[in-house]
Scaffold this motif. Structure first.
Motif, short mmCIF file in Angstrom:
data_model
loop_
_atom_site.label_atom_id
_atom_site.label_comp_id
_atom_site.label_asym_id
_atom_site.label_seq_id
_atom_site.Cartn_x
_atom_site.Cartn_y
_atom_site.Cartn_z
N TYR A 196 -3.79 1.43 6.34
CA TYR A 196 -4.05 0.73 5.08
C TYR A 196 -3.21 1.35 3.97
O TYR A 196 -2.72 2.48 4.08
CB TYR A 196 -5.53 0.79 4.71
CG TYR A 196 -6.11 2.18 4.60
CD1 TYR A 196 -6.04 2.90 3.40
CD2 TYR A 196 -6.74 2.78 5.69
CE1 TYR A 196 -6.57 4.16 3.28
CE2 TYR A 196 -7.27 4.06 5.59
CZ TYR A 196 -7.19 4.75 4.39
OH TYR A 196 -7.72 6.02 4.29
N ARG A 197 -3.02 0.59 2.90
CA ARG A 197 -2.35 1.09 1.71
C ARG A 197 -3.41 1.68 0.80
O ARG A 197 -4.49 1.10 0.64
CB ARG A 197 -1.58 -0.05 1.02
CG ARG A 197 -0.47 0.45 0.12
CD ARG A 197 0.48 -0.68 -0.24
NE ARG A 197 -0.10 -1.57 -1.25
CZ ARG A 197 0.52 -2.65 -1.71
NH1 ARG A 197 1.72 -2.97 -1.25
NH2 ARG A 197 -0.06 -3.41 -2.61
N ARG A 198 -3.11 2.80 0.17
CA ARG A 198 -4.11 3.55 -0.58
C ARG A 198 -4.75 2.73 -1.70
O ARG A 198 -5.92 2.93 -2.04
CB ARG A 198 -3.47 4.80 -1.18
CG ARG A 198 -3.04 5.84 -0.14
CD ARG A 198 -4.23 6.51 0.51
NE ARG A 198 -3.83 7.58 1.42
CZ ARG A 198 -4.69 8.32 2.11
NH1 ARG A 198 -5.99 8.10 1.98
NH2 ARG A 198 -4.26 9.27 2.93
N ASP A 199 -4.00 1.78 -2.28
CA ASP A 199 -4.56 0.98 -3.36
C ASP A 199 -5.35 -0.23 -2.86
O ASP A 199 -5.91 -0.98 -3.65
CB ASP A 199 -3.46 0.53 -4.32
CG ASP A 199 -2.43 -0.36 -3.65
OD1 ASP A 199 -2.39 -0.38 -2.40
OD2 ASP A 199 -1.65 -1.02 -4.35
N ALA A 200 -5.39 -0.42 -1.53
CA ALA A 200 -6.15 -1.53 -0.94
C ALA A 200 -6.76 -1.07 0.38
O ALA A 200 -6.42 -1.58 1.46
CB ALA A 200 -5.24 -2.74 -0.73
N GLU B 130 6.43 0.62 -5.12
CA GLU B 130 5.87 1.97 -4.98
C GLU B 130 4.54 1.85 -4.25
O GLU B 130 3.71 0.99 -4.58
CB GLU B 130 5.66 2.62 -6.35
CG GLU B 130 6.95 2.89 -7.11
CD GLU B 130 6.71 3.70 -8.38
OE1 GLU B 130 5.64 4.33 -8.48
OE2 GLU B 130 7.59 3.69 -9.26
N SER B 131 4.32 2.69 -3.24
CA SER B 131 3.07 2.63 -2.50
C SER B 131 2.85 3.91 -1.71
O SER B 131 3.80 4.63 -1.40
CB SER B 131 3.06 1.42 -1.54
OG SER B 131 4.10 1.53 -0.60
N ARG B 132 1.58 4.16 -1.39
CA ARG B 132 1.21 5.27 -0.51
C ARG B 132 0.37 4.70 0.63
O ARG B 132 -0.48 3.84 0.41
CB ARG B 132 0.42 6.33 -1.28
CG ARG B 132 1.24 7.02 -2.37
CD ARG B 132 0.46 8.13 -3.07
NE ARG B 132 -0.75 7.60 -3.72
CZ ARG B 132 -1.97 7.97 -3.40
NH1 ARG B 132 -2.20 8.83 -2.41
NH2 ARG B 132 -3.01 7.45 -4.05
N TRP B 133 0.59 5.18 1.85
CA TRP B 133 -0.01 4.61 3.04
C TRP B 133 -0.72 5.67 3.88
O TRP B 133 -0.27 6.81 3.97
CB TRP B 133 1.06 3.95 3.92
CG TRP B 133 1.82 2.87 3.23
CD1 TRP B 133 2.82 3.02 2.31
CD2 TRP B 133 1.65 1.46 3.41
NE1 TRP B 133 3.28 1.79 1.89
CE2 TRP B 133 2.59 0.81 2.56
CE3 TRP B 133 0.81 0.68 4.21
CZ2 TRP B 133 2.69 -0.57 2.48
CZ3 TRP B 133 0.92 -0.70 4.14
CH2 TRP B 133 1.85 -1.31 3.28
#
Length: 305
Positions: free
Chosen positions: A67-71, A89-92
């Motif tokens: 999952y992606r940290r913001d979802a 930009e994303s964190r996984w």
């Protein structure tokens, strides 16, 4: 690790994954700034910060705990598509084992498709950030890309056509109009079309910046700046890309010698044509022509329309 002849080390997303726990099965460059990488990963954390290039990620196996940290409530699965635009930009968090394909492509490549395929300025469109989307067309193209032998030059040519089709589909299905906040600095629609049509109608010419600027009734300085805004690349790069596109189509006609193709596509000499073609596509014009027999008919059915 990827073959030394097809490095993707300059690709930010590719580099980020090589420094993570992800395992690279294989990778290759397809020409036109397009790159492929097939990965496996498990129990990992990764992050991407404005990589400067676009990435399409298609899950082939697993991903149910990713999952992606913001979802965090949205999880991956086979045949799901993620799209990471250049400014993304994303964190996984990666849970169990997963296998996925990445297609990397540059903003300049997207700009070419905007103008040539959609007749739209690159600044007018943007790729949408997609998280675990469903798209049967992209999944089918991705699985066909995985089935190719990327070490084979002929297969890479087929892959190039498939990747072009994927980018066109991405623009049509996952592109969005940018807000019309400030349109100053570019060419008008009529002038953009006039210049583009002239370049493609005179492939054997070698226009100077002044000659192109005259078509727009602008000074060379202002034309060069406005051309880049409207076309997504400088004039000389667009002219070269147009020549290479024409040369590609002409190589399918075996009645034409390579020297004739070079001349009619606007290259100064066969050696100039050979060097430019190989630098972009990773194969000589002769190798490309020989590989056309391996082209899968449906691979390019959607490109260029």
């Amino acid at each position: 690790m990827p073959d030394a002849s097809t490095p993707l080390d300059g690709n930010a997303v590719f580099s980020a994954l090589t420094q993570s726990r992800a395992s690279l099965e294989r990778a290759c460059a397809l020409g036109d700034g397009l790159g492929l990488a097939l990965w496996r990963n498990r129990h990992d954390d990764t992050a991407y910060a404005r990589p400067g290039h676009h990435t399409m990620s298609v899950y082939l196996e697993g991903g149910y705990s990713t999952y992606r940290r913001d979802a965090p409530d949205r999880k991956g699965a086979p045949d799901r598509v993620c799209l990471l635009p250049a400014e993304h930009e994303s964190r996984w968090h990666v849970g169990g084992t997963q296998r996925f394909l990445h297609l990397y492509f540059q903003p300049e490549h997207l700009a070419w498709h905007c103008v040539r395929v959609l007749d739209t300025e690159p600044r007018a469109l943007q790729l949408q950030d997609r998280l675990f989307a469903e798209d049967d067309t992209l999944v089918a193209l991705s699985r066909r890309l995985v089935a190719l032998d990327w070490r084979d030059p002929d297969a890479r040519m087929v892959g190039n056509a498939m990747a072009h089709e994927a980018v066109t589909h991405l623009l049509r299905s996952h592109g969005a109009r940018k807000p019309l906040t400030d349109w100053r600095g570019g060419l008008s629609t009529a002038v953009r079309r006039r210049v583009a049509d002239w370049i493609h109608a005179h492939p054997a010419s070698n226009p100077t910046l002044g000659e192109l600027a005259a078509l727009a009734d602008l000074s060379e300085f202002h034309f060069a700046r406005m051309f880049r805004v409207s076309f997504g690349m400088p004039p000389h790069a667009w002219v070269l890309r147009a020549r290479l596109e024409r040369a590609q189509s002409m190589l399918g006609d075996v009645r034409l010698s390579l020297q004739q193709v070079a001349a009619q596509a606007g290259f100064a000499s066969p050696s100039h044509f050979n060097n430019r073609f190989r630098a972009v596509y990773g194969a000589t014009p002769g190798q490309w022509r020989a590989g056309r027999v391996a082209t899968i008919p449906s691979a390019s059915s959607g490109a260029g329309r």
